[in-house]
Scaffold this active site. Structure first.
Site, mmCIF file in Angstrom:
data_model
loop_
_atom_site.group_PDB
_atom_site.id
_atom_site.type_symbol
_atom_site.label_atom_id
_atom_site.label_comp_id
_atom_site.label_asym_id
_atom_site.label_seq_id
_atom_site.Cartn_x
_atom_site.Cartn_y
_atom_site.Cartn_z
ATOM 1 N N LYS A 77 0.787 -1.253 0.050
ATOM 2 C CA LYS A 77 -0.060 0.064 -0.199
ATOM 3 C C LYS A 77 0.921 1.182 0.076
ATOM 4 O O LYS A 77 1.955 1.215 0.690
ATOM 5 C CB LYS A 77 -0.752 -0.078 1.346
ATOM 6 C CG LYS A 77 -1.823 1.094 1.263
ATOM 7 C CD LYS A 77 -2.904 0.966 2.605
ATOM 8 C CE LYS A 77 -4.119 1.761 2.491
ATOM 9 N NZ LYS A 77 -4.853 1.644 3.743
ATOM 10 N N SER A 152 -9.591 1.526 2.619
ATOM 11 C CA SER A 152 -8.845 2.407 1.667
ATOM 12 C C SER A 152 -7.818 1.501 0.945
ATOM 13 O O SER A 152 -7.122 1.849 -0.011
ATOM 14 C CB SER A 152 -8.179 3.506 2.525
ATOM 15 O OG SER A 152 -7.400 2.762 3.337
ATOM 16 N N SER A 176 -9.788 -0.660 6.922
ATOM 17 C CA SER A 176 -9.213 -0.600 5.563
ATOM 18 C C SER A 176 -8.602 -1.821 4.775
ATOM 19 O O SER A 176 -8.227 -1.768 3.850
ATOM 20 C CB SER A 176 -8.472 0.677 5.425
ATOM 21 O OG SER A 176 -8.976 1.749 5.082
HETATM 22 N N1 GLN Z 1 -13.155 4.223 6.113
HETATM 23 C C1 GLN Z 1 -12.784 4.623 7.070
HETATM 24 C C2 GLN Z 1 -12.198 5.806 7.085
HETATM 25 O O1 GLN Z 1 -12.375 6.407 6.131
HETATM 26 C C3 GLN Z 1 -11.444 3.548 7.440
HETATM 27 C C4 GLN Z 1 -10.344 3.705 6.735
HETATM 28 C C5 GLN Z 1 -9.173 2.937 7.263
HETATM 29 O O2 GLN Z 1 -9.202 2.003 7.724
HETATM 30 N N2 GLN Z 1 -7.796 3.535 6.613
HETATM 31 O O3 GLN Z 1 -11.620 6.671 8.075
#
Ligand code: GLN
Length: 480
Positions: A77, A152, A176
């Site tokens: 990532k 994400s 994410s």
């Molecule tokens: N959807 C969540 C957010 O936007 C989780 C994102 C994540 O785990 N990095 O914060």
């Protein structure tokens, strides 16, 4: 060249000489060149990976010892630092940023002779759950390119699912890793907080996030966790006492008590997801576990608390992007300090700006009591409830995401409905517990993942249960 094998099959093949690491990695890069036009999992691809794989083959031929990953192609990532390579966080702000050092997870994988094939797409600074907030365009779900791969870590999940690598590293702040794993039908793991070093992970909400592996099987996931977990002097939130995760993974779940979280399985759950959940319960019972409903009342406030806390941390973590310490080429001519920083920071995308505005407001002097402190209270009450549940249960089960993967663009204009997709995943982060998403069913071309959660430091037990559940599942192949 069969690129669809698991990480452990790959490692065995390379060690016994039936697979050439060089051929496999070269085949992987060719495959990326072919399919990634459609999937857009990658933000950068490392051609030098083939040379590294060739070195591994040479070492093996000359009888030298090689690490457990022996040339395994892994994607990363783009918020995890690899020395000498770009780490953009899928943001225009860091478009040209080159990391001067390796994240600890990267050096641990390197020590075991893993080969990195490139950096993968994400929502900008990991804020989002569809990869649509990437400044470089969304990724597409390999099961059906009209669907989002989740996020994400959408590039991580899509790249594993589309066989563009054997495994990937993602980061999980509120789901994410698990959300895209569920949407793309791969395994995604969020370790106990502190089990894996965050050194070299660009912080979003550092008090709750963890790096975690995404892979094709639970065993591969445990194998990778064995490589990356463990205390790190560079990250003083890491903890001692983790064990080994692959050995003993076949222990089964006979006699285990599993709580089915009612707030994560009731109202708002898609009927196909609900029926998959019932199916999962019967299979777990078939394996000798007992399942019983449990209520975690605070879950209904968890999303609100999560976004209040994460926005606050994001606001402070992202303050460093002033274009003085990190940034891009923007001449100073014509600006005084404030207008310069303001102009420089306008490079952030709208979702990141939304979070920073929120993160400035909710902890501010006049409002902290109403928002930030309340969110912290919910967090500790939730932790108490979850702690209570683990006095009675070994594991908690729910679907990873209450709905099926949806079309790209379907929710982009409706942040609140997007935030609510996180309802089943944020609890593990807010309470520091480990959780895993296991591919469980496919409805049409839309995958469904099941989430298991365990108590802190019970990662080995969690992986054992996930492995047992995985053995009951036969899924169609991704229609690539
Ligand atoms: N959807 C969540 C957010 O936007 C989780 C994102 C994540 O785990 N990095 O914060």
């Amino acid at each position: 060249m069969n690129l669809r094998i698991s990480a452990l099959e790959y490692a065995e093949g390379v060690q016994n000489g039936s697979i050439s690491a060089e051929d496999f990695v070269a085949g992987t890069l060719e495959h990326i060149a072919k399919v990634d036009e459609k999937i857009h999992a990658f933000l950068s691809v490392y051609d030098g990976a083939v040379d590294r794989a060739r070195d591994i083959d040479k070492k093996i031929r000359s009888g030298e010892k090689v690490g457990a990953c022996c040339g395994m192609p892994i994607s990363v990532k783009d918020n995890i630092c690899i020395r000498g390579e770009k780490t953009t966080c899928a943001s225009k702000m860091l478009e040209d940023y080159v990391s001067p050092y390796d994240a600890t997870v990267i050096s641990r994988l390197r020590d075991e002779d893993a080969v990195f094939v490139g950096k993968v797409n994400m929502d900008e600074f990991a804020m989002g759950l569809t990869t649509e907030f990437s400044a470089f365009g969304p990724s597409y779900n390999p099961w059906d390119t009209s669907l989002t791969p989740g996020g994400s870590s959408g590039g991580s999940a899509a790249s594993v699912s589309a066989f563009e690598c054997v495994a990937s590293l993602g980061s999980d702040t509120g789901g994410s890793v698990r959300n895209p794993a569920s949407f793309c039908s791969v395994v995604g793991y969020k370790p106990t907080y502190g089990l894996v070093s965050r050194y070299g992970l660009i912080s979003y909400a550092n008090s709750i996030e963890q790096i975690g592996p995404l892979a094709r099987t639970v065993k591969d996931t445990a194998f990778l966790l064995d490589v990356i977990a463990g205390p790190d002097p560079h990250d003083n939130t890491t903890v001692k006492g983790g064990g080994r995760y692959l050995p003993g993974i076949e222990s089964g779940i006979e006699g285990k008590k599993i709580g089915i979280v009612s707030e994560m399985t009731g109202e708002g759950t898609d009927p196909a997801v609900a029926s998959a959940t019932s199916d999962a319960i019967s299979r777990l019972e078939g394996l000798g576990a007992t399942c019983e409903t449990v209520s975690l009342d605070m879950v209904k406030y968890s999303v609100a608390a999560y976004y209040t806390i994460t926005a606050t941390e994001a606001g402070s973590n992202l303050a460093r992007y002033d274009n003085l310490r990190y940034g891009y080429d923007l001449g100073v001519e014509g600006y005084e300090f404030n207008s310069y920083v303001e102009k420089a920071r306008s490079r952030f995308g709208p979702e990141v700006i939304r979070r920073m505005i929120l993160g400035g407001f909710v902890p501010s002097a006049g409002h902290a009591g109403r928002y930030f402190l309340k969110a912290l209270k919910i967090k500790s009450k939730l932790a108490r409830e979850v702690g209570g549940a683990f006095e009675k249960f070994d594991l908690l089960l729910s679907p990873t995401v209450p709905m099926l993967p949806f079309e790209i663009g379907a929710k982009i204009d409706d942040p609140v409905s997007l935030f609510l997709v996180d309802i089943n995943t944020v609890t593990a982060n807010l309470t520091g517990r480990p959780a895993i998403s296991v591919p469980f069913a496919v409805s049409g071309k839309r995958p469904i993942g099941m989430q298991l959660m365990a108590d802190s430091m019970c990662d080995a037990e969690l992986l054992q249960a996930a492995f047992a559940l995985e053995q009951t599942v036969r899924l169609p192949e991704v229609p690539l």
